[in-house]
Design a protein around this motif. Sequence first.
Motif, PDB file in Angstrom:
ATOM      1  N   GLU A   1      10.221  12.708  -1.329  1.00 45.29           N
ATOM      2  CA  GLU A   1      10.543  11.569  -0.477  1.00 45.29           C
ATOM      3  C   GLU A   1       9.965  10.291  -1.074  1.00 45.29           C
ATOM      4  O   GLU A   1       8.831  10.285  -1.574  1.00 45.29           O
ATOM      5  N   PHE A   2      10.758   9.223  -1.026  1.00 47.37           N
ATOM      6  CA  PHE A   2      10.226   7.912  -1.413  1.00 47.37           C
ATOM      7  C   PHE A   2      10.683   6.871  -0.403  1.00 47.37           C
ATOM      8  O   PHE A   2      11.871   6.701  -0.147  1.00 47.37           O
ATOM      9  N   ILE A   3       9.705   6.198   0.181  1.00 49.73           N
ATOM     10  CA  ILE A   3       9.966   5.098   1.115  1.00 49.73           C
ATOM     11  C   ILE A   3       9.300   3.856   0.549  1.00 49.73           C
ATOM     12  O   ILE A   3       8.072   3.822   0.407  1.00 49.73           O
ATOM     13  N   PRO A   4      10.057   2.823   0.180  1.00 48.94           N
ATOM     14  CA  PRO A   4       9.451   1.612  -0.377  1.00 48.94           C
ATOM     15  C   PRO A   4       8.512   0.965   0.632  1.00 48.94           C
ATOM     16  O   PRO A   4       8.667   1.130   1.838  1.00 48.94           O
ATOM     17  N   PRO A   5       7.512   0.226   0.162  1.00 47.95           N
ATOM     18  CA  PRO A   5       6.597  -0.450   1.080  1.00 47.95           C
ATOM     19  C   PRO A   5       7.351  -1.367   2.031  1.00 47.95           C
ATOM     20  O   PRO A   5       8.240  -2.119   1.631  1.00 47.95           O
TER      21      PRO A   5
ATOM     22  N   VAL B   1       0.875  -1.175   0.000  1.00 52.99           N
ATOM     23  CA  VAL B   1       0.000   0.000   0.000  1.00 52.99           C
ATOM     24  C   VAL B   1       0.908   1.220   0.000  1.00 52.99           C
ATOM     25  O   VAL B   1       1.756   1.361   0.886  1.00 52.99           O
ATOM     26  N   ILE B   2       0.750   2.087  -0.979  1.00 57.24           N
ATOM     27  CA  ILE B   2       1.619   3.251  -1.055  1.00 57.24           C
ATOM     28  C   ILE B   2       0.779   4.524  -1.058  1.00 57.24           C
ATOM     29  O   ILE B   2      -0.251   4.614  -1.729  1.00 57.24           O
ATOM     30  N   VAL B   3       1.215   5.475  -0.264  1.00 57.13           N
ATOM     31  CA  VAL B   3       0.550   6.777  -0.160  1.00 57.13           C
ATOM     32  C   VAL B   3       1.263   7.745  -1.091  1.00 57.13           C
ATOM     33  O   VAL B   3       2.472   7.973  -0.956  1.00 57.13           O
ATOM     34  N   LEU B   4       0.518   8.302  -2.034  1.00 52.74           N
ATOM     35  CA  LEU B   4       1.038   9.343  -2.919  1.00 52.74           C
ATOM     36  C   LEU B   4       0.563  10.686  -2.384  1.00 52.74           C
ATOM     37  O   LEU B   4      -0.647  10.910  -2.249  1.00 52.74           O
ATOM     38  N   LEU B   5       1.498  11.556  -2.094  1.00 54.23           N
ATOM     39  CA  LEU B   5       1.167  12.850  -1.516  1.00 54.23           C
ATOM     40  C   LEU B   5       1.551  13.953  -2.490  1.00 54.23           C
ATOM     41  O   LEU B   5       2.732  14.193  -2.752  1.00 54.23           O
ATOM     42  N   ASP B   6       0.540  14.591  -3.037  1.00 52.01           N
ATOM     43  CA  ASP B   6       0.753  15.711  -3.956  1.00 52.01           C
ATOM     44  C   ASP B   6       1.163  16.932  -3.135  1.00 52.01           C
ATOM     45  O   ASP B   6       0.406  17.418  -2.292  1.00 52.01           O
TER      46      ASP B   6
ATOM     47  N   VAL C   1       3.469  -0.704   3.888  1.00 52.67           N
ATOM     48  CA  VAL C   1       3.115   0.665   3.524  1.00 52.67           C
ATOM     49  C   VAL C   1       4.345   1.415   3.016  1.00 52.67           C
ATOM     50  O   VAL C   1       5.434   1.312   3.600  1.00 52.67           O
ATOM     51  N   GLY C   2       4.135   2.168   1.944  1.00 57.24           N
ATOM     52  CA  GLY C   2       5.189   3.024   1.409  1.00 57.24           C
ATOM     53  C   GLY C   2       4.687   4.441   1.257  1.00 57.24           C
ATOM     54  O   GLY C   2       3.492   4.723   1.420  1.00 57.24           O
ATOM     55  N   LEU C   3       5.590   5.344   0.924  1.00 57.06           N
ATOM     56  CA  LEU C   3       5.253   6.768   0.790  1.00 57.06           C
ATOM     57  C   LEU C   3       5.994   7.364  -0.390  1.00 57.06           C
ATOM     58  O   LEU C   3       7.191   7.113  -0.579  1.00 57.06           O
ATOM     59  N   LEU C   4       5.270   8.158  -1.182  1.00 54.00           N
ATOM     60  CA  LEU C   4       5.880   8.897  -2.283  1.00 54.00           C
ATOM     61  C   LEU C   4       5.323  10.315  -2.265  1.00 54.00           C
ATOM     62  O   LEU C   4       4.117  10.528  -2.390  1.00 54.00           O
ATOM     63  N   THR C   5       6.209  11.296  -2.064  1.00 56.02           N
ATOM     64  CA  THR C   5       5.804  12.697  -2.135  1.00 56.02           C
ATOM     65  C   THR C   5       6.398  13.299  -3.404  1.00 56.02           C
ATOM     66  O   THR C   5       7.518  12.977  -3.801  1.00 56.02           O
ATOM     67  N   PHE C   6       5.627  14.183  -4.022  1.00 60.76           N
ATOM     68  CA  PHE C   6       6.096  14.752  -5.289  1.00 60.76           C
ATOM     69  C   PHE C   6       5.441  16.105  -5.504  1.00 60.76           C
ATOM     70  O   PHE C   6       4.351  16.404  -5.015  1.00 60.76           O
ATOM     71  N   SER C   7       6.141  16.927  -6.252  1.00 55.47           N
ATOM     72  CA  SER C   7       5.596  18.191  -6.748  1.00 55.47           C
ATOM     73  C   SER C   7       6.063  18.314  -8.188  1.00 55.47           C
ATOM     74  O   SER C   7       5.699  17.480  -9.018  1.00 55.47           O
ATOM     75  N   GLU C   8       6.921  19.302  -8.489  1.00 54.14           N
ATOM     76  CA  GLU C   8       7.483  19.345  -9.835  1.00 54.14           C
ATOM     77  C   GLU C   8       8.574  18.288 -10.029  1.00 54.14           C
ATOM     78  O   GLU C   8       9.016  18.028 -11.145  1.00 54.14           O
ATOM     79  N   GLU C   9       8.987  17.678  -8.915  1.00 52.27           N
ATOM     80  CA  GLU C   9       9.937  16.572  -8.941  1.00 52.27           C
ATOM     81  C   GLU C   9       9.630  15.629  -7.790  1.00 52.27           C
ATOM     82  O   GLU C   9       8.868  15.951  -6.880  1.00 52.27           O
TER      83      GLU C   9
END
Length: 482
Positions: A331-335, A246-251, A320-328
């Motif tokens: 943070e990325f944390i693998p599940p 499960v990965i959380v994408l945070l805009d 659980v993983g996490l991916l934050t992004f904007s124009e690039e």
Amino acid sequence: MVQAQPAPSPRGTVFFTWRVGALAAGVAALWLLSGVSWLFGAVAVVANLALLYAVWLDADRTTGAEALEVTRHHDPQLSLGAANRVTLRVRSRSSEPMRLEVRDGPPLEMSPDPPTFRVTLAPGEARELEYSLTPTERGEYRFREAWVRREGRWGLITRQLATPLAGTVRVFPNVLETRKYETLLLRHRLNELGLRASRSIGAGREFSALRDYQPDDEFRAIDWNATSRRVRLTVRQYEVERSRPVIVLLDCGRLMGSPVQGIERASQGDDAPSTALDLSAPASRRAPDIHPELRMTKLDFAVNAALVFSHVALAMGDRVGLLTFSEEIGEFIPPGAGSDHLPRILHALYRVQASRLDSDFAEAYLQVERELRKRSMILLFTDLMDAESNQHTVKYLGMMARRRLCVCVAVGDPEVAEWATRPPVSDEGVYRQAVALATLNDRAIALADLRRRGVHVMDTLPHTLTAEAVNRYLQVKARGLL
């Protein structure tokens, strides 16, 4: 966390009280009457000397910091958007009663008007003085020293003492909310749904064994290769797979940095049951747990929701993983799983900041494609208030949904919804309503397009964001969609 240090100035600073002023005015009146009779002048001299001696004696007998111990207690990290309890513990070391006025020095960004307490301590007595702080931004802040004024025995002076409890504290995403869910949600709500960390046989995706066909088995479960070898109908038996990525994408783009007006807390007594975490209640009836003057960004609400969601998903046995992004990509944390995984997510969310540029969903899509090849769940927190940006969101999230279960959490704006429904009373109001209606129309079009592409859509407001995101995840688990 406890902050306690010895005072650098044990005696402090002495101030006269109003009583000295009143007595001095009486002495001055006697001096004025000395022109009438020398007796008034003599009395004035004696009264003046007596007042000076009384003030000196009161100041001398009013001990300083050596007779007082002050400590400050609070969590090592404060929680964003929550009422964090701070406790001042004041203990008397004096053999006499003490009348005190205590004023703490919290960070100015959280409390521009520090709380003041008036308390009377018996010899050797300790008292705890409590108040709360509601941070509106993540980051590092500084507590200042606490000030204590002790009134003299005769009330002629007050001795002001500075207890240097200065120190730094970090404001993290809402850790307090994860504790509420841990005690309320995981003990009761999950059990009601029948979600337990046990193996079960059913229509999962992990192969378990072969067995003979039964009349109530689905026709599609027949393994024809095994049937031909065994010369009798044979079905494949699967084990429901509990642990899924499960990965959380945070805009973290420009739109998510817009501030959201705080929503007034529902008025209820101290003993009234809170419905803020009652996930069975409709969103319209849940009491928002938000300070009336709180003003955070959409990203701040999403960060809090992402932390609580991660906590619940890890407790359910998923990775659980996490991916934050904007124009690039940020943070990325693998599940992952384990006791040390949630702190990793917490510290990554602490560093998240909104960008001034639009988000690049193409980069986020490529990152997901590289990292997540198995069946997984994607939970995206984003904003759909801009028609041009919506096209990219719909396109790339739809592409992610081809091989994954995608949930789009669209964070709404209470003010825009209010502008669209409030009757205009001026030309400016008419223009504002037209813009709000156009914005909501573009948002509805984007949500409908996402549904057509197989994306699960949640259109929610910031104050219900956490509960609704967790609820949707629980529904997905209960229905075996993941």
